[in-house]
Design a protein around this motif. Structure first.
Motif, PDB file in Angstrom:
ATOM      1  N   TRP A 128       0.843  -1.207   0.000  1.00 48.16           N
ATOM      2  CA  TRP A 128       0.000   0.000   0.000  1.00 48.16           C
ATOM      3  C   TRP A 128       0.880   1.260   0.000  1.00 48.16           C
ATOM      4  CZ3 TRP A 128      -4.731   0.430  -1.456  1.00 48.16           C
ATOM      5  CH2 TRP A 128      -5.660  -0.592  -1.236  1.00 48.16           C
ATOM      6  N   SER A 132       0.868   4.326  -2.742  1.00 48.50           N
ATOM      7  CA  SER A 132       0.678   5.742  -2.394  1.00 48.50           C
ATOM      8  C   SER A 132       1.818   6.599  -2.941  1.00 48.50           C
ATOM      9  CB  SER A 132       0.563   5.914  -0.875  1.00 48.50           C
ATOM     10  OG  SER A 132       1.736   5.493  -0.223  1.00 48.50           O
ATOM     11  N   VAL A 136       1.587   9.626  -5.764  1.00 46.78           N
ATOM     12  CA  VAL A 136       2.128  10.972  -5.534  1.00 46.78           C
ATOM     13  C   VAL A 136       3.031  11.383  -6.697  1.00 46.78           C
ATOM     14  CG1 VAL A 136       3.689  12.343  -4.091  1.00 46.78           C
ATOM     15  CG2 VAL A 136       1.959  10.893  -3.024  1.00 46.78           C
ATOM     16  N   THR A 163      -5.820  15.814  -9.668  1.00 43.56           N
ATOM     17  CA  THR A 163      -6.617  15.877  -8.436  1.00 43.56           C
ATOM     18  C   THR A 163      -7.043  14.476  -7.998  1.00 43.56           C
ATOM     19  OG1 THR A 163      -7.459  18.061  -9.073  1.00 43.56           O
ATOM     20  CG2 THR A 163      -8.668  16.864  -7.357  1.00 43.56           C
ATOM     21  N   ILE A 166      -3.976  12.488  -6.510  1.00 43.48           N
ATOM     22  CA  ILE A 166      -3.582  12.850  -5.142  1.00 43.48           C
ATOM     23  C   ILE A 166      -4.642  12.395  -4.142  1.00 43.48           C
ATOM     24  CG2 ILE A 166      -4.600  15.162  -5.074  1.00 43.48           C
ATOM     25  CD1 ILE A 166      -1.170  14.070  -3.646  1.00 43.48           C
ATOM     26  N   PHE A 167      -5.903  12.397  -4.569  1.00 40.64           N
ATOM     27  CA  PHE A 167      -6.983  11.896  -3.717  1.00 40.64           C
ATOM     28  C   PHE A 167      -6.802  10.400  -3.446  1.00 40.64           C
ATOM     29  CE2 PHE A 167     -11.259   9.938  -3.468  1.00 40.64           C
ATOM     30  CZ  PHE A 167     -11.680  10.505  -2.275  1.00 40.64           C
ATOM     31  N   ALA A 169      -4.003   8.822  -3.660  1.00 38.17           N
ATOM     32  CA  ALA A 169      -2.764   8.667  -2.881  1.00 38.17           C
ATOM     33  C   ALA A 169      -3.055   8.760  -1.387  1.00 38.17           C
ATOM     34  CB  ALA A 169      -1.749   9.734  -3.290  1.00 38.17           C
ATOM     35  N   PHE A 170      -3.922   9.700  -1.001  1.00 38.52           N
ATOM     36  CA  PHE A 170      -4.294   9.838   0.410  1.00 38.52           C
ATOM     37  C   PHE A 170      -5.070   8.616   0.896  1.00 38.52           C
ATOM     38  CE2 PHE A 170      -3.649  14.525  -0.133  1.00 38.52           C
ATOM     39  CZ  PHE A 170      -2.719  14.665   0.885  1.00 38.52           C
ATOM     40  N   ILE A 171      -5.919   8.067   0.033  1.00 42.05           N
ATOM     41  CA  ILE A 171      -6.659   6.855   0.391  1.00 42.05           C
ATOM     42  C   ILE A 171      -5.697   5.680   0.583  1.00 42.05           C
ATOM     43  CG2 ILE A 171      -8.297   5.128  -0.449  1.00 42.05           C
ATOM     44  CD1 ILE A 171      -9.872   7.359  -1.753  1.00 42.05           C
ATOM     45  N   LEU A 173      -2.581   5.867   1.354  1.00 42.79           N
ATOM     46  CA  LEU A 173      -1.804   6.132   2.559  1.00 42.79           C
ATOM     47  C   LEU A 173      -2.593   5.753   3.811  1.00 42.79           C
ATOM     48  CD1 LEU A 173       0.903   7.293   3.550  1.00 42.79           C
ATOM     49  CD2 LEU A 173      -0.226   9.522   3.717  1.00 42.79           C
ATOM     50  N   ALA A 174      -3.891   6.036   3.793  1.00 44.01           N
ATOM     51  CA  ALA A 174      -4.744   5.668   4.926  1.00 44.01           C
ATOM     52  C   ALA A 174      -4.785   4.153   5.105  1.00 44.01           C
ATOM     53  CB  ALA A 174      -6.161   6.214   4.707  1.00 44.01           C
ATOM     54  N   THR A 176      -2.442   2.164   4.164  1.00 44.84           N
ATOM     55  CA  THR A 176      -1.103   1.777   4.606  1.00 44.84           C
ATOM     56  C   THR A 176      -1.029   1.758   6.134  1.00 44.84           C
ATOM     57  OG1 THR A 176      -0.072   2.738   2.638  1.00 44.84           O
ATOM     58  CG2 THR A 176       1.351   2.368   4.542  1.00 44.84           C
TER      59      THR A 176
END
Length: 252
Positions: A128, A132, A136, A163, A166-167, A169-171, A173-174, A176
Motif C-alpha cells: 500500500w 501511495s 504521488v 486531483t 492525489i486523492f 494517494a491519500f486513500i 496512505l490511509a 497503509t
C-alpha cells in the motif's frame, strides 16, 4: 579480510549442504513411517535458524502423525504465514484443528468495518505504501503537464487527473497505516498446555474465566509478569500463564 570472507562463504555453503541432506533424510524417514526420526532431522535444520514454509509444513506433518496437537497446529500456522495461499497447508491445518477439544466460533464482522478490513488486506502495508508513493509521483507529473499545457481541454483533463491521483494517494496512505496497525496488533499464540486455566486477573488467586486445551489459537494483548492477556476469536478475554502458550513469532 578477504580470507575471513572465504571462510564465511565456505561455512554458509557447508550449512546449506548439511541442511539439504537433513531435509532429504527427514523426507525419506517420513515416507517410511518413522515420524519421530524424521522430526529430529527437520529440527536439526531449525537449529541453524533456517525458515521456510516447506520446512515448517514437514515438521507439522510429522507432529500430526505423532498426534501432537499443539505443535502440529503451531507449525502449520507458521507455514501458512509464509505461504498464505497454499491449499495443502490450509487443508492440513484444518485437519489439525479438528483434533482440538475447544470449538471456538469467530466473532462475525459486519458492515463497513468488514469491508474496510477485507479491502485493506488485499495487499500488505508495504505494498500500500508503494502504491501511495506511485500515486504521488503520478500527481507531480500530471500537475507539471497541467502547468505547462495551454490548451483549455487538455488543461482541464490534466487538472482532473492530477486531483484524482492525489486523492487516491491519500486513500492508499490511509490503508497503509490501517494495515500496518492491523499487522502490529496481530500477535497470535498457540496453547501448548494440555489443559490451561484462564484467569480473570493475572494471578493464581483470581477466578477462573474459562478453560482452554492444547492447539487453540489465541491473540496476545498484554503481558504482566508471568501472565499474558489473551483474546479468543469469539471475543472472550482472560489471563494465562506464559508457560501455557507459545507465541507464533510470524515472519512478515
Amino acid at each position: 579480510m578477504k580470507y575471513l570472507l572465504y571462510i564465511f562463504l565456505f561455512f554458509l555453503g557447508s550449512v546449506s549442504a548439511q541442511n539439504e541432506k537433513y531435509f532429504e533424510q527427514g523426507n525419506t524417514l517420513y515416507n517410511q513411517g518413522k515420524y519421530a526420526e524424521a522430526l529430529s532431522r527437520y529440527q536439526a535444520i531449525l537449529k541453524t535458524n533456517e525458515h521456510s514454509a516447506e520446512l515448517y509444513f514437514n515438521i507439522a506433518n510429522a507432529h500430526y502423525k505423532l498426534n501432537h496437537i499443539a505443535p502440529s497446529v503451531y507449525y502449520y500456522e507458521k507455514a501458512l504465514a509464509l505461504k498464505p495461499n497454499d491449499k495443502d497447508i490450509k487443508n492440513n491445518l484444518s485437519f489439525a484443528n479438528n483434533m482440538r477439544v475447544d470449538a471456538i466460533h469467530n466473532l462475525p464482522e459486519v458492515g463497513l468495518s468488514k469491508f474496510v478490513k477485507n479491502f485493506a488486506n488485499i495487499m500488505s502495508f508495504d505494498a500500500w505504501a508503494k502504491v501511495s508513493i506511485g500515486l504521488v509521483v503520478l500527481f507531480v507529473l500530471l500537475y507539471l503537464a497541467y502547468y505547462f499545457t495551454y490548451t483549455t481541454g487538455k488543461k482541464r483533463l490534466l487538472f482532473i487527473s492530477s486531483t484524482l491521483s492525489i486523492f487516491l494517494a491519500f486513500i492508499a496512505l490511509a490503508f497503509t497505516f490501517y494495515n500496518y496497525n492491523l499487522t502490529r496488533q496481530n500477535n497470535p499464540a498457540i496453547v501448548f498446555a494440555q489443559e490451561a486455566q484462564v484467569k480473570s486477573e493475572p494471578n493464581l488467586r483470581s477466578d477462573e474465566a474459562f478453560v482452554l486445551h492444547e492447539g487453540t489459537k489465541v491473540q496476545v494483548l498484554d503481558t504482566v509478569n508471568n501472565w499474558k492477556k489473551i483474546k479468543l476469536s469469539d471475543g472472550k478475554t482472560g489471563w494465562i500463564p506464559n508457560s501455557d502458550i507459545k507465541l507464533l513469532d510470524i515472519f512478515y
